[in-house]
Design a protein around this motif. Structure first.
Motif, short mmCIF file in Angstrom:
data_model
loop_
_atom_site.label_atom_id
_atom_site.label_comp_id
_atom_site.label_asym_id
_atom_site.label_seq_id
_atom_site.Cartn_x
_atom_site.Cartn_y
_atom_site.Cartn_z
N GLU A 175 74.40 50.53 -0.65
CA GLU A 175 75.25 50.98 -1.84
C GLU A 175 75.65 52.66 -1.04
OE1 GLU A 175 73.07 53.83 -5.99
OE2 GLU A 175 72.10 52.46 -4.63
N GLU A 176 76.96 52.75 -1.58
CA GLU A 176 77.52 53.81 -1.10
C GLU A 176 77.01 55.10 -2.45
OE1 GLU A 176 79.67 55.47 1.64
OE2 GLU A 176 79.55 54.26 1.89
N ASP A 177 76.98 56.29 -1.34
CA ASP A 177 77.33 57.69 -2.25
C ASP A 177 76.07 57.76 -3.35
OD1 ASP A 177 78.61 60.40 -2.80
OD2 ASP A 177 79.14 58.77 -4.89
N GLN A 178 74.84 57.55 -2.87
CA GLN A 178 73.38 57.86 -3.46
C GLN A 178 73.16 59.29 -3.36
OE1 GLN A 178 70.72 54.99 -1.87
NE2 GLN A 178 72.36 53.96 -0.32
N THR A 179 71.82 59.21 -3.50
CA THR A 179 71.72 60.45 -4.04
C THR A 179 70.50 60.51 -2.73
OG1 THR A 179 69.80 60.19 -5.25
CG2 THR A 179 71.86 60.94 -6.58
N VAL A 180 70.45 61.80 -2.23
CA VAL A 180 68.91 61.61 -1.01
C VAL A 180 67.37 60.88 -1.66
CG1 VAL A 180 67.60 63.09 0.40
CG2 VAL A 180 69.97 63.27 0.27
N SER A 181 67.62 61.42 -3.26
CA SER A 181 66.27 61.64 -4.17
C SER A 181 66.08 59.73 -3.93
CB SER A 181 65.70 61.95 -4.77
OG SER A 181 67.15 62.56 -5.83
N GLY A 182 67.57 59.23 -4.56
CA GLY A 182 67.39 57.89 -4.43
C GLY A 182 67.18 57.02 -3.24
N LEU A 183 67.62 57.43 -2.09
CA LEU A 183 68.02 57.12 -1.24
C LEU A 183 66.48 57.16 -0.20
CD1 LEU A 183 69.53 55.25 1.30
CD2 LEU A 183 69.72 58.38 2.14
N GLY A 184 65.93 58.26 -0.71
CA GLY A 184 64.66 58.32 0.22
C GLY A 184 63.67 56.95 -0.62
N GLU A 185 63.82 57.11 -1.90
CA GLU A 185 63.03 55.96 -2.92
C GLU A 185 63.52 54.85 -2.46
OE1 GLU A 185 63.58 56.12 -7.28
OE2 GLU A 185 63.27 58.84 -7.25
N LEU A 228 64.10 54.12 0.71
CA LEU A 228 63.51 53.84 2.39
C LEU A 228 62.00 53.89 1.82
CD1 LEU A 228 66.74 55.78 3.99
CD2 LEU A 228 65.98 53.34 3.89
N PHE A 229 61.73 54.47 0.93
CA PHE A 229 59.90 54.67 1.03
C PHE A 229 59.70 55.58 1.58
CE2 PHE A 229 60.15 50.48 -0.41
CZ PHE A 229 59.09 50.51 -1.38
N LEU A 230 60.75 56.96 2.15
CA LEU A 230 60.97 58.13 3.17
C LEU A 230 61.15 59.32 1.92
CD1 LEU A 230 63.44 57.79 5.56
CD2 LEU A 230 60.74 57.43 5.78
N ALA A 231 59.85 60.32 1.97
CA ALA A 231 59.94 61.32 1.99
C ALA A 231 60.87 62.03 1.77
CB ALA A 231 58.63 62.46 1.64
N SER A 232 61.81 63.48 0.23
CA SER A 232 62.55 64.04 1.37
C SER A 232 62.42 65.00 2.68
CB SER A 232 63.02 64.43 0.31
OG SER A 232 63.99 65.63 0.67
N ASN A 233 61.29 65.41 2.79
CA ASN A 233 60.96 66.16 3.70
C ASN A 233 60.95 65.09 5.39
OD1 ASN A 233 58.52 65.27 3.35
ND2 ASN A 233 57.53 66.47 3.98
N THR A 234 61.10 64.29 5.21
CA THR A 234 61.13 62.50 6.29
C THR A 234 62.88 62.70 6.36
OG1 THR A 234 59.17 62.32 6.29
CG2 THR A 234 60.58 60.84 7.41
N LEU A 235 63.12 62.28 5.36
CA LEU A 235 64.59 61.76 5.09
C LEU A 235 65.86 63.02 5.86
CD1 LEU A 235 66.44 59.85 4.86
CD2 LEU A 235 66.35 60.53 1.80
N THR A 236 65.37 63.75 5.17
CA THR A 236 66.79 65.39 5.39
C THR A 236 66.67 64.79 7.14
OG1 THR A 236 66.20 66.33 3.56
CG2 THR A 236 67.27 67.75 5.14
N PRO A 237 65.83 65.30 8.20
CA PRO A 237 66.50 65.20 8.90
C PRO A 237 67.15 64.40 9.94
CG PRO A 237 64.00 66.30 8.83
CD PRO A 237 64.39 65.65 7.69
N ILE A 238 66.51 62.86 9.47
CA ILE A 238 66.88 61.83 9.73
C ILE A 238 68.93 62.06 8.77
CG2 ILE A 238 67.80 59.52 9.40
CD1 ILE A 238 64.29 59.47 9.35
N LEU A 239 69.04 62.34 8.00
CA LEU A 239 70.53 62.21 8.07
C LEU A 239 71.22 63.86 8.15
CD1 LEU A 239 69.74 62.27 3.85
CD2 LEU A 239 70.87 60.80 5.42
N LYS A 240 70.60 64.72 8.43
CA LYS A 240 71.41 66.09 9.11
C LYS A 240 71.52 65.47 10.41
CE LYS A 240 69.62 70.12 7.49
NZ LYS A 240 68.15 71.44 7.08
N LYS A 241 70.45 64.34 11.64
CA LYS A 241 70.69 63.93 12.46
C LYS A 241 72.52 62.85 12.71
CE LYS A 241 70.56 63.51 16.63
NZ LYS A 241 70.86 63.85 17.87
#
Length: 153
Positions: A56-66, A68-81
């Motif tokens: 699913e292209e063009d997702q919100t960070v919160s939707g993507l986190g849900e 992937l079962f990842l909290a925002s503070n875990t997902l954000t560094p992955i996305l930044k990288k």
């Protein structure tokens, strides 16, 4: 006279714990994927993030986190990288600036061609039917555990 039968009160061996079986299977998957991920220069969390964005292209960070079962503070560094690697773009949602939207770049979409479609179904040694049953059982286990924790909160 003391009883030497301690089976009723003894802790079962580690190998009998379902949580350990799941944990050690996860470690084995990580080792099995290592050569593929090393070739791509990705970690496993980065890999599953890219796959979720292919789905699913063009997702919100919160939707993507849900997903992937990842909290925002875990997902954000992955996305930044991944953004620094040129695989994703992050932008504020034009309609709701509190939301950040994530989408793949051309390079991110091209990762499929580099071998990211490889999977380890065959390496599991399971027949297609067995594989599907195990996958469904693990998903049900995960969902039941999540529901159990949420009902306690």
């Amino acid at each position: 006279m003391k009883s030497t039968d301690q089976s009723s009160t003894a802790t079962p061996p580690l190998s009998d714990f379902l949580c350990f079986a799941v944990y050690s299977a996860n470690l084995a998957f990580g080792k099995a994927y290592k050569s593929i991920l090393d070739q791509l220069g990705l970690t496993y969390p980065q890999y599953i993030t890219i796959i979720a964005l292919w789905e699913e292209e063009d997702q919100t960070v919160s939707g993507l986190g849900e997903k992937l079962f990842l909290a925002s503070n875990t997902l954000t560094p992955i996305l930044k990288k991944l953004e620094a690697m040129g695989y994703v773009d992050r932008q504020r949602d034009a309609e709701d600036e509190r939301q950040v939207r994530v989408s793949l770049t051309k390079s991110g979409r091209r990762l499929r061609e580099k071998g990211m479609t490889m999977n380890l179904v065959e390496a599991t040694g399971l027949s297609p039917d067995e594989f599907a049953k195990v996958q469904r059982a693990i998903v049900m286990l995960r969902n039941n555990l999540i529901e159990s924790v949420q009902s306690e909160e």
